[in-house]
Design a protein around this motif. Structure first.
Motif, PDB file in Angstrom:
ATOM      1  N   GLU A 124       1.554 -17.907  22.362  1.00  0.00           N
ATOM      2  CA  GLU A 124       1.952 -19.321  22.415  1.00  0.00           C
ATOM      3  C   GLU A 124       1.569 -19.967  21.095  1.00  0.00           C
ATOM      4  O   GLU A 124       0.548 -19.631  20.493  1.00  0.00           O
ATOM      5  N   ARG A 125       2.411 -20.898  20.662  1.00  0.00           N
ATOM      6  CA  ARG A 125       2.122 -21.681  19.459  1.00  0.00           C
ATOM      7  C   ARG A 125       2.415 -23.138  19.730  1.00  0.00           C
ATOM      8  O   ARG A 125       3.427 -23.478  20.343  1.00  0.00           O
ATOM      9  N   LEU A 126       1.520 -23.993  19.265  1.00  0.00           N
ATOM     10  CA  LEU A 126       1.735 -25.436  19.302  1.00  0.00           C
ATOM     11  C   LEU A 126       1.480 -25.984  17.902  1.00  0.00           C
ATOM     12  O   LEU A 126       0.564 -25.540  17.209  1.00  0.00           O
ATOM     13  N   GLU A 166       3.502 -33.622  19.214  1.00  0.00           N
ATOM     14  CA  GLU A 166       3.904 -32.223  19.171  1.00  0.00           C
ATOM     15  C   GLU A 166       5.201 -32.082  18.381  1.00  0.00           C
ATOM     16  O   GLU A 166       6.118 -32.891  18.509  1.00  0.00           O
ATOM     17  N   VAL A 167       5.256 -31.044  17.571  1.00  0.00           N
ATOM     18  CA  VAL A 167       6.399 -30.784  16.700  1.00  0.00           C
ATOM     19  C   VAL A 167       7.111 -29.530  17.191  1.00  0.00           C
ATOM     20  O   VAL A 167       6.487 -28.476  17.341  1.00  0.00           O
ATOM     21  N   CYS A 168       8.406 -29.642  17.451  1.00  0.00           N
ATOM     22  CA  CYS A 168       9.200 -28.483  17.860  1.00  0.00           C
ATOM     23  C   CYS A 168      10.193 -28.071  16.776  1.00  0.00           C
ATOM     24  O   CYS A 168      10.491 -26.888  16.627  1.00  0.00           O
ATOM     25  N   GLU A 169      10.705 -29.032  16.031  1.00  0.00           N
ATOM     26  CA  GLU A 169      11.695 -28.727  14.999  1.00  0.00           C
ATOM     27  C   GLU A 169      11.001 -28.413  13.677  1.00  0.00           C
ATOM     28  O   GLU A 169      10.257 -29.234  13.131  1.00  0.00           O
ATOM     29  N   PRO A 187       8.361 -26.439  12.579  1.00  0.00           N
ATOM     30  CA  PRO A 187       6.929 -26.750  12.522  1.00  0.00           C
ATOM     31  C   PRO A 187       6.287 -26.424  11.178  1.00  0.00           C
ATOM     32  O   PRO A 187       5.292 -27.056  10.805  1.00  0.00           O
TER      33      PRO A 187
END
Length: 207
Positions: free
Chosen positions: A177-179, A187-190, A192
Motif C-alpha cells: 500500500e502507498r499513500l 491525500e494525493v492520487c494523481e 504523487p
C-alpha cells in the motif's frame, strides 16, 4: 510565521503522520521503531493501539527523551544492521521520516523485512512540485517536510517516490500500500511523485 506558530504546525503535522501509521498497525501488536527519536510515535501507538515494542536510537539526548516518554529504547546504530533481533520477532517494524538520514538504505530495508512480517516506511518526496520550484530558482528546498537548510540538514539521501519504488523492485520488496499527501495533509492520487510532499508505504516480502 513566528517560532510558536512553526512549533504548533510541526506538532499538528506530527500527529497527522502518527495517525496515518497507526491505521496500518493492528491493536496489540509488537513493533520496532527505527530511528525513533524521543519515542513519541511509540507512545502514541501505545496509547491509541495498545502496541508494545522497542525504539532504536543512537542519539543520547533522544534516548533520554524516550525514557521521559516511558518508551523502551535500545541504543544502537541501525546502519550496522539489526543482528541483535531474531527473524520475525516483530509484527511490524517502522522507520518514520528517518530513511533519508541513513547511508545503508538497502541493508536497512532488507533487515526490516527479516525481523518483521511487514515494514512501514515514510519519507519526504524530493520530487514534490514545491521542491522542484525551489531548485529551478537555484535553491535547495526548505519546507515542512524538508525543514532544514542545506548546510545543517541531517539528510544524506534525497530521493523520490519513483526512486524508492524502483529500489523496492530491485530488492524484490512488495509494495502492499502507498499513500501520499501534500503539505496541507490532503491525500494525493494523481501523479504523487509530483504532487505528494510526504509518502507512506506498507512493505512486505514477495511470497
Amino acid at each position: 510565521m513566528t517560532e510558536h506558530e512553526r512549533r504548533v504546525r510541526a506538532e499538528q503535522r506530527e500527529r497527522f503522520d502518527f495517525a496515518v501509521i497507526a491505521n496500518w498497525i493492528p491493536p496489540g501488536e509488537h513493533v520496532l521503531d527505527l530511528g525513533c527519536g524521543d519515542g513519541r510515535l511509540l507512545r502514541y501507538l501505545n496509547e491509541t493501539r495498545d502496541v508494545s515494542g522497542y525504539g532504536v536510537e543512537i542519539d543520547h539526548e533522544s534516548i533520554l527523551g524516550c525514557i521521559r516518554n516511558g518508551v523502551d529504547v535500545i541504543q544502537m546504530d541501525i546502519e550496522c544492521g539489526l543482528s541483535g533481533f531474531e527473524d520475525r520477532s516483530f509484527e511490524h517494524v517502522i522507520i518514520s521520516q528517518a530513511l533519508q538520514t541513513m547511508r545503508a538504505t538497502e541493508r536497512i530495508l532488507t533487515e526490516m523485512l527479516r525481523v518483521a512480517a511487514e515494514a512501514v516506511v515514510s519519507f519526504p518526496n524530493f520530487a514534490y512540485r514545491a521542491n522542484r520550484a525551489a531548485i529551478s530558482e537555484g535553491h535547495m528546498p526548505v519546507s515542512e517536510d524538508l525543514p532544514y537548510d542545506w548546510f545543517d540538514t541531517p539528510n544524506v539521501r534525497f530521493f523520490t517516490i519513483v526512486d524508492f519504488e524502483d529500489l523496492c523492485r530491485r530488492l524484490d520488496i512488495e509494495i502492499r500500500e502507498r499513500l501520499a499527501f501534500d503539505e496541507a495533509g490532503r491525500e494525493v492520487c494523481e501523479d504523487p511523485n509530483l504532487n505528494g510532499s510526504l509518502a507512506f508505504y506498507r512493505l512486505g516480502r514477495r511470497s
